[in-house]
Design an enzyme around this catalytic site. Sequence first.
Site, short mmCIF file in Angstrom:
data_model
loop_
_atom_site.label_atom_id
_atom_site.label_comp_id
_atom_site.label_asym_id
_atom_site.label_seq_id
_atom_site.Cartn_x
_atom_site.Cartn_y
_atom_site.Cartn_z
N GLY A 166 -4.78 2.99 10.46
CA GLY A 166 -5.52 3.93 10.49
C GLY A 166 -6.75 4.88 11.57
O GLY A 166 -6.87 5.99 12.04
N GLU B 138 1.61 1.65 11.39
CA GLU B 138 1.52 2.21 9.75
C GLU B 138 0.90 2.90 9.22
O GLU B 138 -0.18 2.68 8.71
CB GLU B 138 1.15 -0.11 9.41
CG GLU B 138 1.89 -0.88 9.99
CD GLU B 138 1.32 -2.45 9.84
OE1 GLU B 138 -0.01 -2.11 9.03
OE2 GLU B 138 1.53 -2.89 9.81
N PRO B 139 1.32 4.27 9.78
CA PRO B 139 0.18 5.16 8.44
C PRO B 139 -0.50 5.07 7.70
O PRO B 139 1.25 5.11 6.97
CB PRO B 139 0.69 6.63 9.64
CG PRO B 139 1.98 5.94 9.96
CD PRO B 139 2.17 4.53 10.51
N GLY B 140 -1.15 5.43 6.87
CA GLY B 140 -0.60 5.51 5.55
C GLY B 140 -1.96 7.15 4.91
O GLY B 140 -1.16 7.83 4.86
N ARG B 141 -3.29 7.23 5.57
CA ARG B 141 -4.00 8.00 5.26
C ARG B 141 -3.51 9.16 6.21
O ARG B 141 -3.24 10.38 5.65
CB ARG B 141 -5.46 8.05 5.47
CG ARG B 141 -6.41 9.20 5.52
CD ARG B 141 -7.64 8.80 6.43
NE ARG B 141 -8.05 7.16 6.62
CZ ARG B 141 -9.16 6.68 5.76
NH1 ARG B 141 -9.86 7.54 4.81
NH2 ARG B 141 -9.48 5.93 5.78
N ARG C 104 -14.33 6.61 -2.35
CA ARG C 104 -15.29 6.55 -1.06
C ARG C 104 -16.16 7.08 -0.84
O ARG C 104 -17.68 6.36 0.49
CB ARG C 104 -13.72 7.06 -0.33
CG ARG C 104 -12.92 6.91 -0.79
CD ARG C 104 -11.65 7.29 -0.19
NE ARG C 104 -12.02 7.68 1.64
CZ ARG C 104 -12.74 8.18 2.27
NH1 ARG C 104 -12.95 9.47 1.42
NH2 ARG C 104 -12.41 7.91 3.79
N TYR D 172 -18.52 3.89 0.69
CA TYR D 172 -18.22 4.29 2.96
C TYR D 172 -19.17 5.92 3.05
O TYR D 172 -19.44 5.74 3.27
CB TYR D 172 -16.86 5.00 3.53
CG TYR D 172 -16.12 3.66 2.77
CD1 TYR D 172 -16.58 2.30 2.88
CD2 TYR D 172 -14.69 4.46 2.06
CE1 TYR D 172 -15.03 1.44 2.64
CE2 TYR D 172 -13.31 3.58 2.05
CZ TYR D 172 -13.72 2.00 2.61
OH TYR D 172 -12.85 1.30 1.91
N CYS E 1 -22.56 5.87 -15.55
CA CYS E 1 -24.08 5.04 -15.28
C CYS E 1 -24.63 4.82 -13.99
O CYS E 1 -24.44 3.30 -14.16
CB CYS E 1 -23.94 4.55 -16.63
SG CYS E 1 -25.85 4.33 -16.86
#
Length: 856
Positions: A684, A719-722, A758, A762, A788
Site C-alpha cells: 500500500g 508487498e509493494p506494488g504501486r 481509477r 475512486y 457511454c
Amino acid sequence: MIVCKFGGTSVGDAEALRRLVAIVKGRLQESPLVVVSALSGVSDELIRLVGDAAAGEDRLRGIAERHRALLAQCGDRLAATELAHALDADLASLESHRKGIALLEDASPQVRARVVGTGERMSSRIVAAWLRAAGMNCVEIDAADVVRTIGRDIERDPPDPEAIRERAAAVVVPHLAQGRVVLTQGFIGRDPAGRPSLLGRGGSDYSASLLGRTLGASRIEIWTDVDGVLTANPKIVREARRVRVLSFDEASELAYFGAKVLHPSTLLPAVEADIPVHVLNARRPEGEGTTIVREAIRPKDARFVVKAIAEKRGITVVHVTSTRMLMAHGFLARVFEVFDRFRTAVDLVATSEVSVSVTVDDASAVFEVAEALRSFARVEIERGMAVVCLVGEGMRGRASVAAEVFRAVRDFPVAMITKGASAINISLVVAESDVASVVAALHETFFQGTVPAEIFGESVQGPPASEPAPAWLREVAESHGTPCYVYDLAEIGRRAEAVRGAVATLGGRAFYAMKANANAEILARIVACGLGIEATSPGEVERAIACGCDPANLLFSAANARTDEIVSVLDRGGRVTLSALSEIARVGRERKGAEVLLRINPALGAGHHRHVVTGGAHSKFGIALRDLPEALALAEKEGVRVVGLHAHIGSGIDDPAPLLANARLLFDLAAAHPGIRILDLGGGFGIPYRDGERALDLAAVVEGIRPLLTERSPEIWIEPGRFIVGAAGWLLARVTCRKESDGLTFVGLDTGMNHLLRPALYGAYHRIDNLSGEGRPMEWVEIVGNVCESSDVFASGRAIARCEEGDLLAIRDAGAYGYVMASRYNLRDLPKEVVQDGAPTATAARTSRGSSPGSR
C-alpha cells in the site's frame, strides 16, 4: 455608487498597490468608495505591541520603515509629501502609547483600540498617496467621523445605523456627488463619548457593508487574495472549486463557520438592503469571483446540493449532564444563563433527556463557566475540537444528504452532529487532528465528477507539472498509435532494486504485488531484481511462474479462494496467506502439515480512498483480531502450521505512521506466539499523484521498524506494488472532440474509463499533459472519455494547455492499476501496452499485450 474594500494582502506591498490603483481607476464611472484594511500583518504586530510594549521598540521601527517605504514608492513626490506628515503623526502617537503602556504595564480597552486601529489609518495614508499619484481626485476621510458605535464594548462595539446614516450624509455624500474618490478605513469607529472603538477583528468587511447599505450602493466588492468562496479549504483539498453564486444565507453560514474570505458579520447590512456582494481576487482582477445575492441558484442535480464545506478550529465542547433534566423545565434556561453571565457565546447545541452539549470558540472563560455549572450538574470539557460545516440551500428537504454525510465520515469519531434550523447546514464536531481527513472525505463525496457550471467555477489547482511527461512519448504514439500504455522498464528496475535493498537491511524480503501491473516484461524485470511475487488469483500465479518466478518466491494471498486454488500453490512449493477460519479448516482437511500465514484484520485502516482501506470494522479482508486465538487453535486442531502473520491496512499510504502502527501490532502478536517466523507488513505504499504531494518515505518506514527487531525477531516481508510501477507508466490518448456546453469546455479522448478505471472508481487524480500544447495558453476543461457512461471523466475543472482535436495527451502515473483493471466494455478494444527500456534512442520499444511472456 459602489464600495470597494481591499484587505491587508491587497495593500501589502508595491505590486499590490499598483493593482489596487488599476482596479479603482477602472471603476471611476461608478463613484467608488474605497475602504482599506491595515497592511497585511500589521494588526497582529500592533496587538503584540500592546501585549509587550517594553520590548516593542524594534517592532514599531519595522512597522514605520515598511509604511514609509511604500509611501515613497507611490511615484509622486508631492503626493507622498502631502501625506508624510500625517503618517509621521500616526507613528509618533504609537510610540507615545508604547511608552505609556510600558510604564504602566497595562493598557485600557480605549488605549488598545486606539493602538490597534492605527494600522488602518496608516494604510489609508499610503493608498491615498498612490491614488493621487495616479491622477485621481481622492479625498481621505477618517472612518471614525462616520462609523459610530453604541459604546457597549470598545474593542467589539456594535454599530449605530442611524448615527452612521446622518454622518455619511454630511461627510461622504458631498464628495461622491462631486466625483471624488472617497477613501476611508475599515474596522475603526467612534462611540457616543467620542472614544475610539473597533468593530472586532475582520471588521473592515463589516465597515464596507455598513457604508454600502447606508449609501445605497449598487454592489459591494470585497477584494482579497483568493478567487472567491471555494468549496473547501484549498490547503486541504487542492481540487476545491470556486463557487460562482451563493445566497446571503449560505455565505453567512460559511463565514460564521470558518470560511476565511468573509467576516461573519459582513453580510448582515447587505442582506437588509439587498445589495449583492462580490468576492474578488486582487491578484487576478479579471476573474469572476463569487457573487452573493439574496437567492442563489439551486442545482437540479441532487448530487450537488452542498455548495461548500467550511471548518472552524480551536473549538471547545462543554458537556453538561444531570438527571435533574429528566422531565424538568427550566434546566436549559439555567445552563444558558451561566454562559450569558460569563459572556461566552455558544455556537452549536445538542440535547438529550439528561444532557446538553455545546460548542464555544472563545474559551477564555470556560473554566469559570464550568465551575458555575458544577453547582447543579456534571461538566466535562473537551478541547482541541473543530466544527466542519456543510452548507447549501439545496439541502432543504433532502434526507439523502445526511445519509451521504454519515457514510463519508463513518471511520471518524464524531462528537456532535447538528442540523441548523434553516435546514441549509449540517455541522459535525470532530477532533482537530481529524479535520483534514473529514473535509477531504466529504468533498470527495459531494463534489466528484463534472459539476454544474452555473454554480461552480474552475478548481483551484497548483501550477502545471514542473517535470512534464518525457517528449519521447510522442515517438511512441506515432509508432504504435493510441490509446496505449507505455512503461519504462529502466525506472521500474531502479525502484525494485531500491525496495529490495531497503528491506534487506532488516534481513527481510520484498514481494511485488503483481495486481498493480501484471505485464509479462515488467514481471520478468522485477524477478531479475531479486523480488518475489505476491499473487491473488490462479491466473496471476501462472503468469508469475511463466515470467521466471521460482515458486519458492511466490506468495498467494487467498481472498475467498477455492480450496483447489490454495492447495495448488502449496503443492508447487509456494506460500499462502489464509484470511478466514473456514480456509484453515479446508486446507487442514486437504494438506495436513501445510505451513501458512494468517491474514488478520488489525482494526486499523488507511488509504487514499474508502474503497482501498483494507483494515477496520468494515473491511472484508482478514481474520478479526479478537478471533486470532480461535484461528490458531483451529489450525493446531486441523494440523496446519501457522508460521507467519500478515496485515495489510490499505493502499496509497504516504504517511509512515499507520504502517509503523501496524508493524508494532504484528510484533506484539509475534511476541505472544513464539511459533511465528514471518511478519508480512503488507504494502500500500503511496506515490505522489499531484504536484506537491509526497511519496511514502520508505527509509523512514525501515528505520521505524529497526528498533523493533531483536535476535529472535521474525523475518520481515513487505508487498509493494504501486510504489514500484506507478510512476513509470503513462496512458497516451488523442483528442477526438472539443466542444463547449453550458459554460464548460469538454475535451473528448479516444480512451475511456474502460481503459483507466481509477478516476471513475475512486475519484482518483492523475496529472495530464498536452504533449501537443507547447506555447499555448492554459484553460480549464473537462477531460472525458469515449465510454457511454456519465462517470467517464478523467479530470474535471483541470488546467491544461489549450487542447485541439488531434492533440496527444499523456495521463501520468498510470503504471499501477491501469491496464490490469481495463475491460472491453462497449466492445471497445483493449489498449496496447508498449514496454520501453529507457529512452527510445537506447532500445526500441516493444508492443505487448501482457497475456503471456511471449506476447511482445
